[in-house]
Design an enzyme around this catalytic site. Structure first.
Site, mmCIF file in Angstrom:
data_model
loop_
_atom_site.group_PDB
_atom_site.id
_atom_site.type_symbol
_atom_site.label_atom_id
_atom_site.label_comp_id
_atom_site.label_asym_id
_atom_site.label_seq_id
_atom_site.Cartn_x
_atom_site.Cartn_y
_atom_site.Cartn_z
ATOM 1 N N GLY A 240 61.574 17.148 53.453
ATOM 2 C CA GLY A 240 60.133 17.361 53.589
ATOM 3 C C GLY A 240 59.670 16.951 54.983
ATOM 4 O O GLY A 240 60.309 17.283 55.991
ATOM 5 N N ALA A 241 58.564 16.202 55.036
ATOM 6 C CA ALA A 241 58.001 15.788 56.337
ATOM 7 C C ALA A 241 58.954 14.900 57.131
ATOM 8 O O ALA A 241 58.777 14.721 58.342
ATOM 9 C CB ALA A 241 56.684 15.071 56.103
ATOM 10 N N GLY A 243 62.000 15.553 57.797
ATOM 11 C CA GLY A 243 62.977 16.341 58.556
ATOM 12 C C GLY A 243 64.189 16.750 57.743
ATOM 13 O O GLY A 243 64.056 17.176 56.590
ATOM 14 N N ASP A 270 63.110 27.363 52.051
ATOM 15 C CA ASP A 270 63.739 28.690 52.128
ATOM 16 C C ASP A 270 63.756 29.182 53.576
ATOM 17 O O ASP A 270 64.757 29.730 54.046
ATOM 18 C CB ASP A 270 62.981 29.677 51.236
ATOM 19 C CG ASP A 270 62.787 29.127 49.835
ATOM 20 O OD1 ASP A 270 63.683 28.403 49.373
ATOM 21 O OD2 ASP A 270 61.732 29.397 49.237
HETATM 22 N N1 ATP Z 1 54.945 18.114 56.121
HETATM 23 C C1 ATP Z 1 55.965 18.586 56.863
HETATM 24 N N2 ATP Z 1 56.001 18.369 58.189
HETATM 25 C C2 ATP Z 1 57.007 18.853 58.954
HETATM 26 N N3 ATP Z 1 58.038 19.546 58.478
HETATM 27 C C3 ATP Z 1 58.073 19.774 57.160
HETATM 28 C C4 ATP Z 1 57.044 19.306 56.279
HETATM 29 N N4 ATP Z 1 57.355 19.703 55.031
HETATM 30 C C5 ATP Z 1 58.518 20.380 55.131
HETATM 31 N N5 ATP Z 1 58.947 20.426 56.400
HETATM 32 C C6 ATP Z 1 60.145 21.091 56.937
HETATM 33 O O1 ATP Z 1 60.607 22.025 55.991
HETATM 34 C C7 ATP Z 1 61.898 21.631 55.506
HETATM 35 C C8 ATP Z 1 62.007 21.952 54.034
HETATM 36 O O2 ATP Z 1 61.053 21.192 53.315
HETATM 37 P P1 ATP Z 1 61.359 20.591 51.871
HETATM 38 O O3 ATP Z 1 62.363 19.494 51.968
HETATM 39 O O4 ATP Z 1 60.033 20.269 51.270
HETATM 40 O O5 ATP Z 1 62.070 21.835 51.179
HETATM 41 P P2 ATP Z 1 62.090 22.320 49.673
HETATM 42 O O6 ATP Z 1 61.745 21.209 48.738
HETATM 43 O O7 ATP Z 1 63.375 23.016 49.493
HETATM 44 O O8 ATP Z 1 60.891 23.373 49.722
HETATM 45 P P3 ATP Z 1 60.703 24.728 48.901
HETATM 46 O O9 ATP Z 1 61.470 24.557 47.614
HETATM 47 O O10 ATP Z 1 59.232 24.848 48.681
HETATM 48 O O11 ATP Z 1 61.231 25.806 49.761
HETATM 49 C C9 ATP Z 1 62.015 20.153 55.838
HETATM 50 O O12 ATP Z 1 63.354 19.765 55.970
HETATM 51 C C10 ATP Z 1 61.262 20.073 57.144
HETATM 52 O O13 ATP Z 1 62.089 20.502 58.198
HETATM 53 O O1 F1X Z 2 61.426 27.410 40.031
HETATM 54 P P1 F1X Z 2 62.338 27.513 41.241
HETATM 55 O O2 F1X Z 2 63.202 28.723 41.175
HETATM 56 O O3 F1X Z 2 63.074 26.261 41.521
HETATM 57 O O4 F1X Z 2 61.380 27.689 42.504
HETATM 58 C C1 F1X Z 2 60.555 28.796 42.600
HETATM 59 C C2 F1X Z 2 59.637 28.626 43.780
HETATM 60 O O5 F1X Z 2 58.840 27.444 43.660
HETATM 61 O O6 F1X Z 2 60.432 28.495 44.950
HETATM 62 C C3 F1X Z 2 59.837 29.179 46.037
HETATM 63 C C4 F1X Z 2 59.601 28.211 47.145
HETATM 64 O O7 F1X Z 2 60.807 27.663 47.558
HETATM 65 C C5 F1X Z 2 58.569 29.813 45.500
HETATM 66 O O8 F1X Z 2 58.403 31.091 46.051
HETATM 67 C C6 F1X Z 2 58.749 29.844 44.014
HETATM 68 O O9 F1X Z 2 57.541 29.807 43.297
#
Ligand code: ATP
Ligand code: F1X
Length: 370
Positions: A240-241, A243, A270
């Protein structure tokens, strides 16, 4: 209208650099509602609302498309929502192979507040029958022979066996096709055993699959090393934030990119995975690309995927990880599933023959190429 009634046209990939095939077993229509603040039990008037085609693999393909990287998405769809999903993807110009299924494609809702807080409600999706699953698997196998990467992303719909991604990995091992897996829980645990080229867990997924609290960067590194020992070749952990951490054979890197005005983090992971693959999928340079794409996605509303004009590489900092650095969003504990692999519906290493009577997969060249 959209391509659902079109003839099935198979078109060879235009070989540019890498070719990436994505699989989203549980795609979605993503409605993002921007609100001033979330109060349980209240009637809340929305500031804005938008609808994006969603699902993790779909988003990876959308991000690649936005950056002119060759990709094709395998997308099961069903019901009115499914038709709308395909229509939106077709409008965006996505190269996809659609597979009709009996169940209704789910709708997921995001409530986004001005400080970047996101509350997400994801439907479970509707079950895929073994025959539907076989048709989807056959479609992936048919499309994958031209691909360098197969990206298997997102949750599994009900009744899909937890080892479905693991079987894909095994199927492609030795064929020179790399499999990247971005999922959670039993599906992730089971995929590790099959030796995926890449996994991209977020903090919760890392804590869940290792069963250990993740409080600092050192915990992330140790958990990622554990995933490598369990079978993954490369681990790209998104924080997330805070990195990301990359652990691969050649070394370990940490990186971050500050976003001063986060709009929606949905799909940031993604975009990040897409950037990592587009950036060569190895080493610090790919991590820089991943962080730049992820941060760019966070600056955009809903799950809009960033294009070249949104992506800023100069804001990315990478280097050796500081193990003592505390995470702002630590995950204290989450037990890993002790019995991850679940029952198999179609046999251990066999993805099964095509299902009968469910409709043929349709390949839809993007509108521009018609
Ligand atoms: N608030 C933020 N500030 C800066 N970078 C961020 C922030 N949130 C996410 N990122 C960037 O996006 C990347 C992916 O975020 P995150 O770890 O939330 O992925 P995720 O949980 O797989 O998200 P999603 O499932 O919605 O695609 C982080 O590793 C970071 O590089
Ligand atoms: O329920 P899952 O499959 O874990 O996640 C689905 C989802 O949250 O992932 C994408 C963001 O990464 C969105 O487009 C979608 O709604």
């Amino acid at each position: 209208m959209a391509p659902l009634d079109d003839d099935c046209v198979r078109r060879p990939y235009r070989r540019v650099a890498v070719v990436i095939l994505t699989l989203t077993l549980n795609p979605s229509l993503d409605r993002t509602i921007e609100i001033a603040s979330l109060t349980r039990g209240a009637v809340i008037r929305a500031a804005t609302a938008r609808l994006d085609p969603g699902g993790k693999g779909v988003n990876v393909s959308r991000a690649l498309l936005a950056n002119s990287v060759v990709s094709r998405a395998v997308v099961p769809f069903g019901g009115d929502e499914g038709r709308q999903l395909v229509h939106l993807l077709w409008q965006q110009g996505l190269d996809m192979v659609t597979v009709p299924v009996a169940g209704r494609t789910r709708s997921n809702v995001t409530l986004a507040e001005p400080d970047g807080t996101v509350t997400k409600i994801n439907e479970p999706g509707t079950a895929l029958s073994p025959a539907e699953l076989d048709t989807i698997a056959d479609t992936v196998l048919a499309e994958a022979h031209e691909a360098d990467w197969v990206v298997a992303s997102g949750s599994l719909p009900p009744e899909v066996p937890a080892d479905v991604y693991a079987r894909l990995c095994r199927r492609f091992a030795g064929a020179g096709i790399h499999v990247a897996v971005d999922t959670s829980g039993p599906a992730l645990a089971s995929a590790l055993d099959a030796g995926p080229a890449l996994v991209k867990p977020n903090l919760e997924e890392l804590a869940g699959v290792t069963g250990r609290p993740i409080l600092c960067v050192g915990d992330v590194v140790e958990a990622a090393v554990q995933l490598r020992a369990a079978g993954a070749r490369t681990v790209l952990a998104s924080l997330g934030a805070d990195g990301a951490v990359l652990v691969e054979e050649q070394g370990i890197w940490y990186g971050e990119a500050t976003v001063t005005e986060p709009r929606s983090s949905v799909g940031a992971g993604d975009a990040m995975l897409a950037g990592f693959l587009a950036g060569g999928a190895r080493g610090e340079a790919a991590l820089v690309e991943a962080l730049a794409w992820g941060a760019a996605a966070v600056r955009l509303p809903g799950s809009r995927m960033p294009g070249p004009g949104d992506i800023r590489r100069d804001g990315v900092r990478t280097g050796r990880p500081d193990p003592a650095r505390l995470l702002t969003s630590a995950v204290w504990s989450e037990a890993a599933d002790p019995n991850p692999a679940g029952p198999s519906l179609t046999g251990p290493d066999h993805l099964g023959p095509a299902g009968a009577g469910l409709g043929e997969p349709g390949h839809h060249p993007p509108p521009a190429s018609r």
